[in-house]
Design an enzyme around this catalytic site. Structure first.
Site, PDB file in Angstrom:
ATOM      1  N   HIS A 200      -5.509   4.140   1.547  1.00  0.00           N
ATOM      2  CA  HIS A 200      -5.141   4.208   0.135  1.00  0.00           C
ATOM      3  C   HIS A 200      -4.749   5.635  -0.253  1.00  0.00           C
ATOM      4  O   HIS A 200      -5.602   6.512  -0.395  1.00  0.00           O
ATOM      5  CB  HIS A 200      -6.316   3.705  -0.721  1.00  0.00           C
ATOM      6  CG  HIS A 200      -5.964   3.533  -2.156  1.00  0.00           C
ATOM      7  ND1 HIS A 200      -6.811   3.857  -3.187  1.00  0.00           N
ATOM      8  CD2 HIS A 200      -4.820   3.066  -2.755  1.00  0.00           C
ATOM      9  CE1 HIS A 200      -6.214   3.603  -4.341  1.00  0.00           C
ATOM     10  NE2 HIS A 200      -5.012   3.123  -4.101  1.00  0.00           N
ATOM     11  N   ASN A 250     -10.621   4.316  -7.944  1.00  0.00           N
ATOM     12  CA  ASN A 250     -10.273   3.376  -9.019  1.00  0.00           C
ATOM     13  C   ASN A 250     -11.495   2.674  -9.594  1.00  0.00           C
ATOM     14  O   ASN A 250     -11.509   2.320 -10.773  1.00  0.00           O
ATOM     15  CB  ASN A 250      -9.245   2.352  -8.539  1.00  0.00           C
ATOM     16  CG  ASN A 250      -7.861   2.973  -8.473  1.00  0.00           C
ATOM     17  OD1 ASN A 250      -7.611   4.005  -9.088  1.00  0.00           O
ATOM     18  ND2 ASN A 250      -6.964   2.367  -7.719  1.00  0.00           N
TER      19      ASN A 250
HETATM   20  N1  LIG Z   1       1.922   3.361  -7.950  1.00  0.00           N
HETATM   21  C1  LIG Z   1       0.752   3.915  -7.700  1.00  0.00           C
HETATM   22  O1  LIG Z   1       0.298   4.859  -8.396  1.00  0.00           O
HETATM   23  C2  LIG Z   1      -0.053   3.431  -6.506  1.00  0.00           C
HETATM   24  C3  LIG Z   1      -1.097   4.235  -6.020  1.00  0.00           C
HETATM   25  C4  LIG Z   1      -1.798   3.802  -4.875  1.00  0.00           C
HETATM   26  C5  LIG Z   1      -1.478   2.601  -4.301  1.00  0.00           C
HETATM   27  N2  LIG Z   1      -0.490   1.832  -4.805  1.00  0.00           N
HETATM   28  C6  LIG Z   1      -0.166   0.575  -4.114  1.00  0.00           C
HETATM   29  O2  LIG Z   1       0.954   0.792  -3.270  1.00  0.00           O
HETATM   30  C7  LIG Z   1       1.750  -0.389  -3.196  1.00  0.00           C
HETATM   31  C8  LIG Z   1       3.158  -0.088  -3.624  1.00  0.00           C
HETATM   32  O3  LIG Z   1       3.154   0.450  -4.912  1.00  0.00           O
HETATM   33  P1  LIG Z   1       4.429   1.231  -5.505  1.00  0.00           P
HETATM   34  O4  LIG Z   1       3.970   1.809  -6.776  1.00  0.00           O
HETATM   35  O5  LIG Z   1       5.025   2.088  -4.458  1.00  0.00           O
HETATM   36  O6  LIG Z   1       5.406  -0.010  -5.793  1.00  0.00           O
HETATM   37  P2  LIG Z   1       6.987   0.032  -6.005  1.00  0.00           P
HETATM   38  O7  LIG Z   1       7.304  -1.137  -6.846  1.00  0.00           O
HETATM   39  O8  LIG Z   1       7.450   1.378  -6.426  1.00  0.00           O
HETATM   40  O9  LIG Z   1       7.569  -0.216  -4.524  1.00  0.00           O
HETATM   41  C9  LIG Z   1       7.413  -1.409  -3.835  1.00  0.00           C
HETATM   42  C10 LIG Z   1       8.595  -1.546  -2.877  1.00  0.00           C
HETATM   43  O10 LIG Z   1       8.325  -2.619  -1.967  1.00  0.00           O
HETATM   44  C11 LIG Z   1       9.542  -3.284  -1.736  1.00  0.00           C
HETATM   45  N3  LIG Z   1       9.230  -4.620  -1.202  1.00  0.00           N
HETATM   46  C12 LIG Z   1       8.733  -5.674  -1.849  1.00  0.00           C
HETATM   47  N4  LIG Z   1       8.542  -6.704  -0.988  1.00  0.00           N
HETATM   48  C13 LIG Z   1       8.930  -6.265   0.224  1.00  0.00           C
HETATM   49  C14 LIG Z   1       8.977  -6.855   1.523  1.00  0.00           C
HETATM   50  N5  LIG Z   1       8.559  -8.097   1.743  1.00  0.00           N
HETATM   51  N6  LIG Z   1       9.438  -6.109   2.549  1.00  0.00           N
HETATM   52  C15 LIG Z   1       9.849  -4.836   2.365  1.00  0.00           C
HETATM   53  N7  LIG Z   1       9.818  -4.231   1.146  1.00  0.00           N
HETATM   54  C16 LIG Z   1       9.372  -4.931   0.100  1.00  0.00           C
HETATM   55  C17 LIG Z   1      10.248  -3.289  -3.082  1.00  0.00           C
HETATM   56  O11 LIG Z   1      11.638  -3.512  -2.931  1.00  0.00           O
HETATM   57  C18 LIG Z   1       9.903  -1.884  -3.588  1.00  0.00           C
HETATM   58  O12 LIG Z   1      10.896  -0.945  -3.209  1.00  0.00           O
HETATM   59  C19 LIG Z   1       1.024  -1.432  -4.045  1.00  0.00           C
HETATM   60  O13 LIG Z   1       0.197  -2.207  -3.234  1.00  0.00           O
HETATM   61  C20 LIG Z   1       0.195  -0.573  -5.002  1.00  0.00           C
HETATM   62  O14 LIG Z   1      -0.970  -1.244  -5.433  1.00  0.00           O
HETATM   63  C21 LIG Z   1       0.251   2.226  -5.886  1.00  0.00           C
END
Ligand SMILES: NC(=O)c1ccc[n+]([C@@H]2O[C@H](COP(=O)([O-])OP(=O)(O)OC[C@H]3O[C@@H](n4cnc5c(N)ncnc54)[C@H](O)[C@@H]3O)[C@@H](O)[C@H]2O)c1
Length: 362
Positions: A200, A250
């Protein structure tokens, strides 16, 4: 030494070979023998741990080129790993690479302030370590580690890992960057639960030093230690946590954010009726959002106040996390959803990314 008398040695107790001048050779030899045994037992126990031959991660596949995936790919490439970044379309990947380049230029400007040429070389070299693909299954055959950072949806994550499980090399470790889903329930889609863990990262990845390494009951020690080592090679600081809701950060942060909303809205049954603070909140709560933010920054030393942070993270993200926890444990007062935050989400006031959340932007 005889009972009641102190043993006197003329050599330091750790002397494995007493010097020629030693006048108590017998005692020193005994001591040296004991010390040797001790050293042997310590080194054999560390060999036992070292005999768990860890995976040295060199080649990383990052799935999802959004906010988090781009950051993870950037940091991995900048620290000498070869990276394949996967997303659904070439357009998304082009945007991801552009974002990574811009971010790298910022890093280079700081890191190589005195030597812009070296900065340029750093950017070019890092970018050359990142290739892209729209087909995850075709690129995981030789990867050491898959880090998944796709949208926060259990079904999609399960489908992805189930497929990759068939194509990835035997030794490949799978990790999910999920913020709120149970790692075990993602790992269960695969046949490699022992080589599955949570990794994470925090946003923005190039800046934030922490990585939580999540060990499920099935994660092997070898997998766990390999991931701890990997995070260190990224220049990050790992902490470990069991597979519990919200892990460490979190689990503490989200209830704090929700409590800040309750503090703001306390005793405000008609909270959207009185528009005098941009959002329509009247300031009849226990404190204003500006004062709560200032209080936590100046009084608790937090870099952002709770409302600034909620807007930065995205209200939809926080809502998603709280709803998930509420589903698991509806009676827990810390996991209660906020109708007012939910209303903002319905109105697409998600925070900075949509131009308005608790505050207005632009
Ligand atoms: N945003 C934050 O602050 C944060 C912090 C820690 C963890 N996370 C976790 O990280 C993960 C991603 O979050 P994010 O904020 O980067 O999301 P985001 O929406 O910015 O990016 C997600 C990406 O995944 C792609 N995607 C979706 N399905 C796919 C598939 N089957 N194959 C390949 N690509 C695919 C989408 O096109 C998109 O570009 C989530 O699980 C979230 O909980 C987010």
């Amino acid at each position: 030494a005889r009972p009641g008398r102190l043993a006197v040695f003329c050599c330091p107790p750790r002397a494995l070979s007493p010097p020629a001048s030693c006048r108590c050779r017998r005692r020193c030899r005994t001591m040296a023998f004991v010390t040797r045994q001790f050293v042997r037992s310590v080194s054999s126990s560390s060999t036992a741990s070292a005999s768990v031959k860890k995976i040295i991660v060199k080649h990383v596949t990052v799935i999802g080129g959004g906010l988090m995936g781009s950051g993870i790919a950037q940091v991995a490439a900048a620290t000498g790993h070869t990276v394949v970044l996967v997303d659904q379309t070439e357009d998304i990947l082009a945007k991801s690479k552009k974002g990574i380049e811009e971010s790298l230029r910022k890093v280079a400007k700081k890191k190589f302030a005195e030597d812009p040429k070296a900065g340029d070389e750093f950017v070019v070299k890092t970018l050359s370590s990142i290739t892209t693909s729209t087909d995850a299954a075709s690129v995981v055959h030789s990867t050491d580690l898959v880090v998944e950072a796709i949208v926060e949806n259990l079904q999609l994550k399960n489908e992805l890992f189930k497929r990759l499980d068939k194509f990835a090399a035997e030794h490949t470790i799978f990790a999910s960057n999920t913020s709120s889903l149970q790692i075990t329930s993602i790992a269960n889609a695969t046949t490699r639960q022992d080589r599955f863990a949570g990794l994470h990262f925090f946003n923005p990845v190039p800046v934030m030093k922490l990585v939580e390494v999540i060990k499920t009951p099935m994660t092997s020690q070898k997998t766990f230690e390999s991931l701890v080592d990997f995070t260190k090679t990224l220049g990050k600081h790992p902490v470990s946590c069991k597979d519990t809701p919200g892990f460490v950060v979190n689990r503490l942060l989200v209830p704090y954010l929700m409590e800040a909303i309750r503090l703001l809205l306390n005793r405000l049954p008609n909270m959207y009726g009185n528009s005098n603070s941009g959002l329509g909140f009247s300031l009849k709560g226990d404190a204003s959002k500006e004062d709560i933010d200032t209080a936590m920054k100046l009084g608790a030393g937090y870099p952002m106040g709770p409302f600034e942070l909620l807007d930065y993270v995205g209200l939809d993200t926080t809502k998603f996390i709280v709803d998930g926890w509420h589903e698991i444990d509806a009676k827990n007062p810390l996991f209660q959803p906020s109708p007012s935050m939910n209303k903002l989400v319905t109105e697409n006031k998600l925070g900075k990314k949509t131009g308005e959340g608790f505050y207005k932007y632009k």
